[in-house]
Write a protein that holds these residues in place. Structure first.
Motif, PDB file in Angstrom:
ATOM      1  N   ALA A  85    -103.498  15.910 -37.901  1.00 17.59           N
ATOM      2  CA  ALA A  85    -103.983  16.301 -36.578  1.00 17.59           C
ATOM      3  C   ALA A  85    -103.832  15.143 -35.599  1.00 17.59           C
ATOM      4  O   ALA A  85    -103.630  14.000 -35.991  1.00 17.59           O
ATOM      5  N   ILE A  86    -103.925  15.468 -34.340  1.00 17.98           N
ATOM      6  CA  ILE A  86    -104.010  14.463 -33.287  1.00 17.98           C
ATOM      7  C   ILE A  86    -105.347  14.685 -32.597  1.00 17.98           C
ATOM      8  O   ILE A  86    -105.663  15.788 -32.175  1.00 17.98           O
ATOM      9  N   SER A  87    -106.124  13.638 -32.516  1.00 19.33           N
ATOM     10  CA  SER A  87    -107.441  13.720 -31.910  1.00 19.33           C
ATOM     11  C   SER A  87    -107.372  13.158 -30.491  1.00 19.33           C
ATOM     12  O   SER A  87    -106.845  12.065 -30.275  1.00 19.33           O
ATOM     13  N   ILE A  88    -107.893  13.926 -29.520  1.00 21.16           N
ATOM     14  CA  ILE A  88    -107.906  13.494 -28.128  1.00 21.16           C
ATOM     15  C   ILE A  88    -109.341  13.571 -27.622  1.00 21.16           C
ATOM     16  O   ILE A  88    -109.964  14.628 -27.645  1.00 21.16           O
ATOM     17  N   LEU A  89    -109.862  12.431 -27.177  1.00 18.76           N
ATOM     18  CA  LEU A  89    -111.217  12.360 -26.634  1.00 18.76           C
ATOM     19  C   LEU A  89    -111.104  12.105 -25.137  1.00 18.76           C
ATOM     20  O   LEU A  89    -110.504  11.115 -24.712  1.00 18.76           O
ATOM     21  N   VAL A  90    -111.671  13.011 -24.331  1.00 15.62           N
ATOM     22  CA  VAL A  90    -111.630  12.884 -22.879  1.00 15.62           C
ATOM     23  C   VAL A  90    -113.040  12.618 -22.388  1.00 15.62           C
ATOM     24  O   VAL A  90    -113.926  13.462 -22.521  1.00 15.62           O
ATOM     25  N   GLU A  91    -113.248  11.436 -21.833  1.00 14.68           N
ATOM     26  CA  GLU A  91    -114.557  11.058 -21.318  1.00 14.68           C
ATOM     27  C   GLU A  91    -114.795  11.725 -19.968  1.00 14.68           C
ATOM     28  O   GLU A  91    -113.840  12.061 -19.258  1.00 14.68           O
ATOM     29  N   PRO A  92    -116.073  11.921 -19.590  1.00  9.78           N
ATOM     30  CA  PRO A  92    -116.378  12.538 -18.295  1.00  9.78           C
ATOM     31  C   PRO A  92    -115.715  11.835 -17.112  1.00  9.78           C
ATOM     32  O   PRO A  92    -115.270  12.489 -16.172  1.00  9.78           O
ATOM     33  N   LYS A  93    -115.587  10.500 -17.157  1.00 10.95           N
ATOM     34  CA  LYS A  93    -114.961   9.798 -16.034  1.00 10.95           C
ATOM     35  C   LYS A  93    -113.499  10.208 -15.869  1.00 10.95           C
ATOM     36  O   LYS A  93    -112.973  10.241 -14.763  1.00 10.95           O
ATOM     37  N   ALA A  94    -112.829  10.550 -16.973  1.00 11.60           N
ATOM     38  CA  ALA A  94    -111.438  10.988 -16.900  1.00 11.60           C
ATOM     39  C   ALA A  94    -111.336  12.351 -16.229  1.00 11.60           C
ATOM     40  O   ALA A  94    -110.422  12.602 -15.445  1.00 11.60           O
ATOM     41  N   VAL A  95    -112.283  13.219 -16.517  1.00 12.17           N
ATOM     42  CA  VAL A  95    -112.297  14.551 -15.898  1.00 12.17           C
ATOM     43  C   VAL A  95    -112.544  14.417 -14.395  1.00 12.17           C
ATOM     44  O   VAL A  95    -111.876  15.064 -13.578  1.00 12.17           O
ATOM     45  N   LEU A  96    -113.493  13.567 -14.018  1.00 11.61           N
ATOM     46  CA  LEU A  96    -113.783  13.366 -12.596  1.00 11.61           C
ATOM     47  C   LEU A  96    -112.588  12.764 -11.861  1.00 11.61           C
ATOM     48  O   LEU A  96    -112.281  13.163 -10.728  1.00 11.61           O
ATOM     49  N   LEU A  97    -111.903  11.819 -12.494  1.00 14.03           N
ATOM     50  CA  LEU A  97    -110.718  11.229 -11.876  1.00 14.03           C
ATOM     51  C   LEU A  97    -109.620  12.278 -11.693  1.00 14.03           C
ATOM     52  O   LEU A  97    -109.002  12.362 -10.631  1.00 14.03           O
ATOM     53  N   ALA A  98    -109.394  13.082 -12.714  1.00 10.21           N
ATOM     54  CA  ALA A  98    -108.373  14.134 -12.626  1.00 10.21           C
ATOM     55  C   ALA A  98    -108.720  15.121 -11.516  1.00 10.21           C
ATOM     56  O   ALA A  98    -107.857  15.514 -10.725  1.00 10.21           O
ATOM     57  N   LYS A  99    -109.988  15.504 -11.434  1.00 12.26           N
ATOM     58  CA  LYS A  99    -110.435  16.444 -10.397  1.00 12.26           C
ATOM     59  C   LYS A  99    -110.196  15.868  -9.006  1.00 12.26           C
ATOM     60  O   LYS A  99    -109.652  16.546  -8.130  1.00 12.26           O
ATOM     61  N   SER A 100    -110.547  14.605  -8.808  1.00 15.30           N
ATOM     62  CA  SER A 100    -110.378  14.007  -7.478  1.00 15.30           C
ATOM     63  C   SER A 100    -108.899  13.876  -7.112  1.00 15.30           C
ATOM     64  O   SER A 100    -108.518  14.084  -5.965  1.00 15.30           O
TER      65      SER A 100
END
Length: 89
Positions: free
Chosen positions: A44-59
């Motif tokens: 498998a490939i494990s990908i962890l996305v932190e909340p700051k990454a989501v906020l950056l992508a959204k902005s």
């Protein structure tokens, strides 16, 4: 990232393999914005996305100045019967 878009496209479409320096640079950039990718699991490939990454992508998605010039919204075209028309001068 310092890599040509055509090279990134070829890697994304599996037309060519990613070189080690490309892969290291991409993993570093992901970590810097809060995304951790674990390529070392056997099945498998494990990908962890932190909340700051989501906020950056959204902005970034909401920032119109970052859009490609051909994707920026233009003022609505004049229409006739539901079809866009060109204005003759």
């Amino acid at each position: 990232m310092g890599t040509a878009k055509s090279t990134i496209t070829r890697v994304e479409t599996l037309e060519m393999g990613a070189k080690a320096d490309f892969l290291n640079k991409a993993m570093r950039l992901f970590r810097e914005v809060g995304v951790t990718v674990d390529l070392y699991q056997l099945d498998a490939i494990s990908i962890l996305v932190e909340p700051k990454a989501v906020l950056l992508a959204k902005s970034r998605l909401e920032d119109g100045s970052l859009k490609r010039s051909d994707r920026k919204k233009n003022p609505p075209a004049e229409s006739l019967g539901g079809r866009a028309t060109a204005k003759t001068v």
